[in-house]
Scaffold this motif. Structure first.
Motif, PDB file in Angstrom:
ATOM      1  N   GLU A 128       0.833  -1.209   0.000  1.00  0.00           N
ATOM      2  CA  GLU A 128       0.000   0.000   0.000  1.00  0.00           C
ATOM      3  C   GLU A 128       0.861   1.249   0.000  1.00  0.00           C
ATOM      4  O   GLU A 128       0.594   2.212  -0.728  1.00  0.00           O
ATOM      5  CB  GLU A 128      -0.921   0.002   1.220  1.00  0.00           C
ATOM      6  CG  GLU A 128      -1.833   1.214   1.297  1.00  0.00           C
ATOM      7  CD  GLU A 128      -2.648   1.262   2.581  1.00  0.00           C
ATOM      8  OE1 GLU A 128      -3.428   2.209   2.745  1.00  0.00           O
ATOM      9  OE2 GLU A 128      -2.471   0.358   3.430  1.00  0.00           O
ATOM     10  N   SER A 129       1.916   1.231   0.829  1.00  0.00           N
ATOM     11  CA  SER A 129       2.822   2.382   0.911  1.00  0.00           C
ATOM     12  C   SER A 129       3.467   2.653  -0.438  1.00  0.00           C
ATOM     13  O   SER A 129       3.506   3.796  -0.916  1.00  0.00           O
ATOM     14  CB  SER A 129       3.893   2.115   1.970  1.00  0.00           C
ATOM     15  OG  SER A 129       4.874   3.133   1.959  1.00  0.00           O
ATOM     16  N   ALA A 130       3.969   1.582  -1.068  1.00  0.00           N
ATOM     17  CA  ALA A 130       4.605   1.744  -2.380  1.00  0.00           C
ATOM     18  C   ALA A 130       3.605   2.257  -3.405  1.00  0.00           C
ATOM     19  O   ALA A 130       3.936   3.103  -4.246  1.00  0.00           O
ATOM     20  CB  ALA A 130       5.196   0.416  -2.837  1.00  0.00           C
ATOM     21  N   GLY A 131       2.364   1.754  -3.324  1.00  0.00           N
ATOM     22  CA  GLY A 131       1.330   2.201  -4.254  1.00  0.00           C
ATOM     23  C   GLY A 131       0.993   3.664  -4.086  1.00  0.00           C
ATOM     24  O   GLY A 131       0.823   4.401  -5.066  1.00  0.00           O
ATOM     25  N   ILE A 132       0.903   4.106  -2.818  1.00  0.00           N
ATOM     26  CA  ILE A 132       0.593   5.519  -2.548  1.00  0.00           C
ATOM     27  C   ILE A 132       1.678   6.412  -3.121  1.00  0.00           C
ATOM     28  O   ILE A 132       1.403   7.399  -3.818  1.00  0.00           O
ATOM     29  CB  ILE A 132       0.447   5.746  -1.028  1.00  0.00           C
ATOM     30  CG1 ILE A 132      -0.826   5.065  -0.501  1.00  0.00           C
ATOM     31  CG2 ILE A 132       0.408   7.232  -0.710  1.00  0.00           C
ATOM     32  CD1 ILE A 132      -0.946   5.070   1.004  1.00  0.00           C
ATOM     33  N   VAL A 133       2.935   6.063  -2.836  1.00  0.00           N
ATOM     34  CA  VAL A 133       4.060   6.886  -3.321  1.00  0.00           C
ATOM     35  C   VAL A 133       4.144   6.835  -4.840  1.00  0.00           C
ATOM     36  O   VAL A 133       4.353   7.859  -5.500  1.00  0.00           O
ATOM     37  CB  VAL A 133       5.380   6.413  -2.680  1.00  0.00           C
ATOM     38  CG1 VAL A 133       6.571   7.164  -3.276  1.00  0.00           C
ATOM     39  CG2 VAL A 133       5.346   6.633  -1.168  1.00  0.00           C
ATOM     40  N   SER A 134       3.975   5.614  -5.407  1.00  0.00           N
ATOM     41  CA  SER A 134       4.067   5.466  -6.860  1.00  0.00           C
ATOM     42  C   SER A 134       2.982   6.276  -7.565  1.00  0.00           C
ATOM     43  O   SER A 134       3.243   6.953  -8.566  1.00  0.00           O
ATOM     44  CB  SER A 134       3.939   3.988  -7.238  1.00  0.00           C
ATOM     45  OG  SER A 134       3.962   3.833  -8.639  1.00  0.00           O
ATOM     46  N   GLN A 300       1.840   9.899   4.258  1.00  0.00           N
ATOM     47  CA  GLN A 300       0.702   8.989   4.352  1.00  0.00           C
ATOM     48  C   GLN A 300       1.169   7.535   4.321  1.00  0.00           C
ATOM     49  O   GLN A 300       0.685   6.693   5.090  1.00  0.00           O
ATOM     50  CB  GLN A 300      -0.268   9.261   3.201  1.00  0.00           C
ATOM     51  CG  GLN A 300      -1.534   8.412   3.256  1.00  0.00           C
ATOM     52  CD  GLN A 300      -2.451   8.688   2.075  1.00  0.00           C
ATOM     53  OE1 GLN A 300      -2.201   9.598   1.291  1.00  0.00           O
ATOM     54  NE2 GLN A 300      -3.506   7.916   1.941  1.00  0.00           N
ATOM     55  N   ALA A 301       2.121   7.260   3.448  1.00  0.00           N
ATOM     56  CA  ALA A 301       2.659   5.895   3.347  1.00  0.00           C
ATOM     57  C   ALA A 301       3.367   5.500   4.637  1.00  0.00           C
ATOM     58  O   ALA A 301       3.216   4.375   5.128  1.00  0.00           O
ATOM     59  CB  ALA A 301       3.622   5.805   2.165  1.00  0.00           C
ATOM     60  N   ALA A 302       4.138   6.444   5.197  1.00  0.00           N
ATOM     61  CA  ALA A 302       4.847   6.162   6.450  1.00  0.00           C
ATOM     62  C   ALA A 302       3.860   5.901   7.583  1.00  0.00           C
ATOM     63  O   ALA A 302       4.069   5.010   8.423  1.00  0.00           O
ATOM     64  CB  ALA A 302       5.763   7.337   6.793  1.00  0.00           C
ATOM     65  N   ALA A 303       2.761   6.685   7.603  1.00  0.00           N
ATOM     66  CA  ALA A 303       1.743   6.483   8.633  1.00  0.00           C
ATOM     67  C   ALA A 303       1.101   5.104   8.490  1.00  0.00           C
ATOM     68  O   ALA A 303       0.844   4.417   9.487  1.00  0.00           O
ATOM     69  CB  ALA A 303       0.683   7.573   8.537  1.00  0.00           C
ATOM     70  N   ALA A 304       0.839   4.703   7.242  1.00  0.00           N
ATOM     71  CA  ALA A 304       0.246   3.385   7.004  1.00  0.00           C
ATOM     72  C   ALA A 304       1.190   2.273   7.461  1.00  0.00           C
ATOM     73  O   ALA A 304       0.771   1.298   8.075  1.00  0.00           O
ATOM     74  CB  ALA A 304      -0.093   3.226   5.516  1.00  0.00           C
TER      75      ALA A 304
END
Length: 330
Positions: A128-134, A300-304
């Motif tokens: 999910e984190s990678a997807g958000i950043v990507s 957001q990714a870090a929070a997830a």
């Protein structure tokens, strides 16, 4: 109540029955555990019986019962009972061990499932984190490309407009230059014609002066030629004067158009510079916006990831607790 019925039955079938005999028969039927019932039944049978008489009767019943016991059989029975009790205890212990092993296996499986769930939570959070950043980076790159395209289009339009300004100014300068060149050519042609005529006039005048005075016809022809050349020179001089004025006017017009062209060149340069500055400003704003969006996405990714780590940590703690319980049961 059942014992009372049995006592009544024994009394009815055995006339002259004593208390001791009654106790012995009850002991044979029910064992030592029912001697207390004998006492109660005997007391009810002979309600006037005193405590001492009851005790004597009970003792007599015990003695009679002991006389009928087969001690070898009793010992075998006790051995069998002890073996059965030991076997029962061993079976109970084995069953308890089996149940503990089953419970331990169940707890271990649950602990393993918790660890697997923790791993899935971590993997899902990472994905999910990678997807958000990507997604944010892709959107940012798209925005930057669009900003660059807009800036390039604006600069191209400004360049076309500047080129039009330059082209119009050049055309005016070229026209003025052509006019000036034509005027200068005319002036040079007139100057050359005058020069040629002056040369011819001087040569003719020299020939006239050298011709014998009595050669009237020859001298008349030369004189007429000199007069003609002088007249032409005078006419060409007037034309040259007009041509020089035309050159002067054309030169002034050329200078004016050149100054206009220089001014229009500044206008064209400003159009290009303004478009480039606007493009840089637009691109800088788009870059700032894109960087901010990517930074927010990373937060957001870090929070997830952090939330997932907390959940995974809790699951691993539960798994460790379950594993510890399983280890204690083994």
């Amino acid at each position: 109540d059942e014992t009372r019925l049995q006592v009544e039955e024994i009394i009815a079938l055995t006339p002259g029955l004593t208390l001791a005999e009654l106790g012995r028969q009850l002991a044979e039927q029910h064992g030592v555990a029912f001697w207390s019932s004998f006492l109660s039944a005997a007391y009810d049978w002979r309600s006037g019986l005193r405590l001492g008489e009851l005790a004597v009767a009970f003792g007599a019943a015990v003695i009679l019962h002991l006389q009928t016991i087969d001690w070898a059989l009793l010992q075998e029975d006790m051995r069998l009972r002890e073996a059965a009790e030991a076997e029962a205890k061993e079976a109970a212990a084995a069953e308890a061990a089996r149940q503990r092993a089953s419970e331990a296996s169940s707890l271990a499986a649950e602990a393993s499932a918790k660890r697997g769930e923790a791993e899935k939570v971590g993997a899902a959070a990472a994905s999910e984190s990678a997807g958000i950043v990507s997604t944010a980076e892709s959107a940012a790159q798209a925005e930057l490309r669009a900003a660059k395209e807009r800036a390039a289009a604006a600069e191209a339009e400004a360049s076309r407009e500047a080129a039009g300004v330059e082209r119009e100014a050049k055309e005016r300068v070229d026209a003025a230059s052509g006019t000036l060149s034509a005027a200068k050519a005319t002036s040079r042609a007139l100057e050359n014609g005058i020069s040629e005529r002056e040369t011819a006039r001087a040569a003719t005048q020299k020939e006239y002066d050298g011709t014998f005075i009595l050669r009237f016809q020859k001298r008349g022809q030369l004189k007429d030629e000199v007069s003609r050349l002088k007249k032409e020179i005078k006419e060409e001089a007037k034309k040259l004067e007009k041509a020089d004025k035309a050159v002067e006017q054309a030169s002034t017009a050329f200078d004016k158009q050149k100054a206009y062209a220089d001014k229009q060149q500044q206008v064209a340069s400003k159009l290009r510079a303004d478009a480039a500055a606007a493009g840089e400003k637009s691109l800088a704003a788009a870059t700032k916006k894109a960087d901010s969006a990517v930074a927010d996405a990373k937060k957001q990714a870090a929070a997830a990831v952090k939330a997932a780590e907390g959940k995974a940590k809790a699951l691993l703690k539960e798994a460790d607790s379950l594993q510890a319980k399983a280890d204690k049961l083994r």
